[in-house]
Structure formats: structure tokens, C-alpha cells
Design a protein around this motif. Structure first.
Motif, short mmCIF file in Angstrom:
data_model
loop_
_atom_site.label_atom_id
_atom_site.label_comp_id
_atom_site.label_asym_id
_atom_site.label_seq_id
_atom_site.Cartn_x
_atom_site.Cartn_y
_atom_site.Cartn_z
N LEU A 75 0.90 -1.13 -0.15
CA LEU A 75 -0.05 -0.03 -0.12
C LEU A 75 0.82 1.31 0.25
N LEU A 76 1.96 1.35 0.78
CA LEU A 76 2.96 2.31 0.79
C LEU A 76 3.45 2.71 -0.73
N ARG A 77 3.91 1.59 -1.19
CA ARG A 77 4.44 1.68 -2.50
C ARG A 77 3.24 2.00 -3.58
N LEU A 78 2.22 1.80 -3.44
CA LEU A 78 1.06 2.52 -4.09
C LEU A 78 0.90 3.77 -4.04
N MET A 79 0.93 4.36 -2.85
CA MET A 79 0.80 5.71 -2.52
C MET A 79 2.10 6.36 -3.27
N ASP A 80 3.16 5.72 -3.39
CA ASP A 80 4.37 6.32 -4.20
C ASP A 80 3.96 6.46 -5.34
N HIS A 81 3.30 5.56 -6.03
CA HIS A 81 3.26 5.34 -7.56
C HIS A 81 2.05 6.53 -7.90
N LEU A 82 1.26 6.54 -6.92
CA LEU A 82 0.07 7.67 -7.33
C LEU A 82 0.56 8.91 -6.69
N LYS A 83 1.77 9.14 -6.19
CA LYS A 83 2.31 10.40 -5.83
C LYS A 83 1.35 11.09 -4.82
N ILE A 84 0.98 10.22 -3.72
CA ILE A 84 0.20 10.52 -2.61
C ILE A 84 1.18 10.83 -1.40
N GLU A 85 1.46 11.95 -0.98
CA GLU A 85 2.57 12.02 0.01
C GLU A 85 1.72 11.78 1.52
N LYS A 86 0.67 12.11 1.78
CA LYS A 86 -0.04 11.90 3.00
C LYS A 86 -1.51 11.57 2.61
N ALA A 87 -2.22 10.88 3.52
CA ALA A 87 -3.46 10.45 3.27
C ALA A 87 -3.97 9.93 4.59
N HIS A 88 -5.53 9.99 4.66
CA HIS A 88 -6.16 9.33 5.79
C HIS A 88 -6.29 7.84 5.29
N LEU A 89 -6.42 7.18 6.40
CA LEU A 89 -6.43 5.60 6.26
C LEU A 89 -7.68 5.01 6.97
N VAL A 90 -8.54 4.58 6.28
CA VAL A 90 -9.69 3.77 7.01
C VAL A 90 -9.65 2.49 6.61
N GLY A 91 -9.36 1.55 7.61
CA GLY A 91 -8.81 0.32 7.39
C GLY A 91 -9.93 -0.87 8.25
N HIS A 92 -10.57 -1.49 7.45
CA HIS A 92 -11.46 -2.60 7.88
C HIS A 92 -10.41 -3.84 8.44
N SER A 93 -10.46 -4.55 9.82
CA SER A 93 -10.04 -5.56 9.99
C SER A 93 -8.51 -5.64 9.47
N THR A 94 -8.04 -6.56 8.55
CA THR A 94 -6.88 -6.57 7.84
C THR A 94 -6.41 -5.12 7.45
N GLY A 95 -7.34 -4.64 7.11
CA GLY A 95 -6.97 -3.29 6.31
C GLY A 95 -6.51 -2.33 7.76
N GLY A 96 -7.31 -2.52 8.81
CA GLY A 96 -6.91 -1.61 9.92
C GLY A 96 -5.66 -2.25 10.42
#
Length: 271
Positions: A75-96
């Protein structure tokens, strides 16, 4: 949905809406489609980023060892790919659980966390549930594994009232299923997760959210998380099972969006 090629893995993702970025991160099933009842409300205020975990959906289906840390790194590498420096994260279960890892290890990238139906320490109840699901998978195969899943996700009143919807949901899961080996490796990987070592290092605004009738990650799992994350807020809702965002989507959306609005990224957002 487009695909991001990240060295050893291709992740299918989707971006909807505009505004401060929010990562909606699914649980063990791993599919972006989990958030279907919530995307429209979130996209009205935010740029929503969804993805299929490694091993699920349209992402690379590798038969390998899985871990929460591996999925968090994806997921961190996907943020890099999309050039998202900072984001909120809403995670369900394993996502949390992935959010717990990133909140501790990449705090500069996570503006706030919503840890919903999440755990940091495998207890006997969760171990029994996941071990049973793995035995069903091993003895009866992928289709029966998916047919059993609603009993762990949804409360009885929802199963009673949504039989036709759940039959369609199960049929879609069977049609798109990863292999038995991948399903088992993902379950084994999350059972090995030790989130306790990360909790003391999380400093971003954090909402810990759980339904009182969640049998997979019961309220005491969230209470433990909230007790260990400095300044976190704990909300226990009366019902909704392990899939509160799908069972009571309007209530989930309102709670979560109000929390995000109270903790804006501000000038630090860059997409």
C-alpha cells in the motif's frame, strides 16, 4: 480499474472523487468492492483510493507467504506510485492492521487512522474463527469457504433480512476466488500478526470503531488498541457485526466522515 506495476506485484486500484485523499482498505477478502456501500459518500468529500490486495481481485495472485507487513508495504508503494504524500487511512480488519503498521512505521504518510473491526493481538476467539475457516477451506474447498464467510461477517438480523443479497455476494466471491493456497496463506499471515509492538508508536489522530456484536474481532480487541494509542477515540456501536460499514453504511459513513473532517490534512496534502 487501472493497475500499478510495483516491481514484484501489480495492484489493481481505483480513484474516485476529489479532495484530501482517503485510503479505504479492505479486510481479509482484500477486494476494493467491499466498500461499495460507502464509496459515494466518501467521494463526495474526498479523493478515495481503493485497491485489491496482493493475492485478490485483479492484483497479482502469487502463491507465497503473506503477512500484514507485506500488504502494508504494498500500500505504501501504491501511494508512492500515485504520488500521494499523505492520506487518511480507513481500514477494516486486516486493512486496519495494515494501518497500524503504517501509522507506526511511516507516520509522515498517514494523516489519520480509522481502525474499524481491527485487532492487534490474536486471541482465542479470533483464533477459533480463523482456524475453522481454514479447516473448511482445506476440507471442502474455496466455494464452501466463501459460503461460510457471511456467518463471520454479518450479524444474525442482517443474514435473516438479506438472504438474496448474500447469495449474490457469495456467488460473486466464488466466481472471483483466489486459489485455495492463496486464501490459506493470507489467513495464516494475518493470524501471525503482532500489532502490539506498533501501537505505542502511533501519534496521528486515531478513531477505533467496533460493533458490540462483532464475533471475529470483539470489542475487547478494539479496547486494547485504544488503550495503547495515545489520544485515540474509541466508539462502540450497538450492532453491525464484523461488517458494520456494509450492515449500517449510513451510520458508518457519518461517524467516519465526521472524524476525518475534524482532522484535516491541510496544507500538507499533495496529490
Amino acid at each position: 480499474m487501472p493497475t500499478a506495476q510495483l516491481s514484484d506485484v501489480a495492484l489493481r486500484y481505483e480513484i474516485v472523487g476529489s479532495g484530501e485523499p482517503v485510503l479505504l482498505v479492505a479486510g481479509l477478502g482484500g477486494s476494493a468492492g467491499y466498500w461499495a456501500p460507502n464509496v459515494e459518500a466518501f467521494a463526495a468529500r474526498h479523493q478515495v483510493v481503493l485497491h485489491d490486495h496482493r493475492g485478490t481481485g485483479g492484483s497479482t495472485r502469487a502463491e507465497m507467504d503473506y503477512s500484514v507487513e507485506l500488504l502494508a508495504d504494498d500500500l505504501l508503494r501504491l501511494m508512492d506510485h500515485l504520488k500521494i504524500e499523505k492520506a487518511h487511512l480507513v481500514g477494516h480488519s486486516t486493512g486496519g492492521a495494515m494501518g497500524i503498521v503504517l501509522g507506526a512505521k511511516a507516520p509522515e504518510r498517514i494523516a489519520s487512522l480509522v481502525l474499524y473491526a481491527t485487532w492487534a493481538e490474536l486471541d482465542a476467539q479470533m483464533e477459533q474463527c480463523l482456524s475453522l475457516r481454514r479447516r473448511i477451506l482445506g476440507a471442502m474447498g474455496e466455494a464452501e469457504y466463501h459460503r461460510a464467510t457471511p456467518l463471520f461477517l454479518y450479524p444474525p438480523y442482517y443474514v435473516r433480512d438479506h438472504q438474496a443479497d448474500l447469495e449474490r455476494e457469495v456467488a460473486a466471491a466464488i466466481a472471483a476466488t483466489p486459489s485455495r493456497n492463496i486464501l490459506d496463506a493470507r489467513a495464516k499471515g494475518i493470524m501471525a500478526f503482532d500489532g502490539l509492538r506498533y501501537l505505542d508508536h502511533i501519534r496521528c489522530p486515531t478513531l477505533v470503531l467496533v460493533a458490540q456484536d462483532d464475533i471475529l474481532t470483539p470489542p475487547y480487541s478494539s479496547e486494547l488498541i485504544a488503550a495503547r494509542i495515545v489520544g485515540s477515540e474509541l466508539i462502540e456501536v450497538p450492532r453491525g457485526g464484523h461488517a458494520y460499514s456494509r450492515v449500517e453504511p449510513e451510520a458508518f459513513n457519518n461517524l467516519t466522515l465526521d472524524f476525518l473532517a475534524a482532522h484535516p490534512i491541510g496544507t500538507h496534502a499533495h496529490v
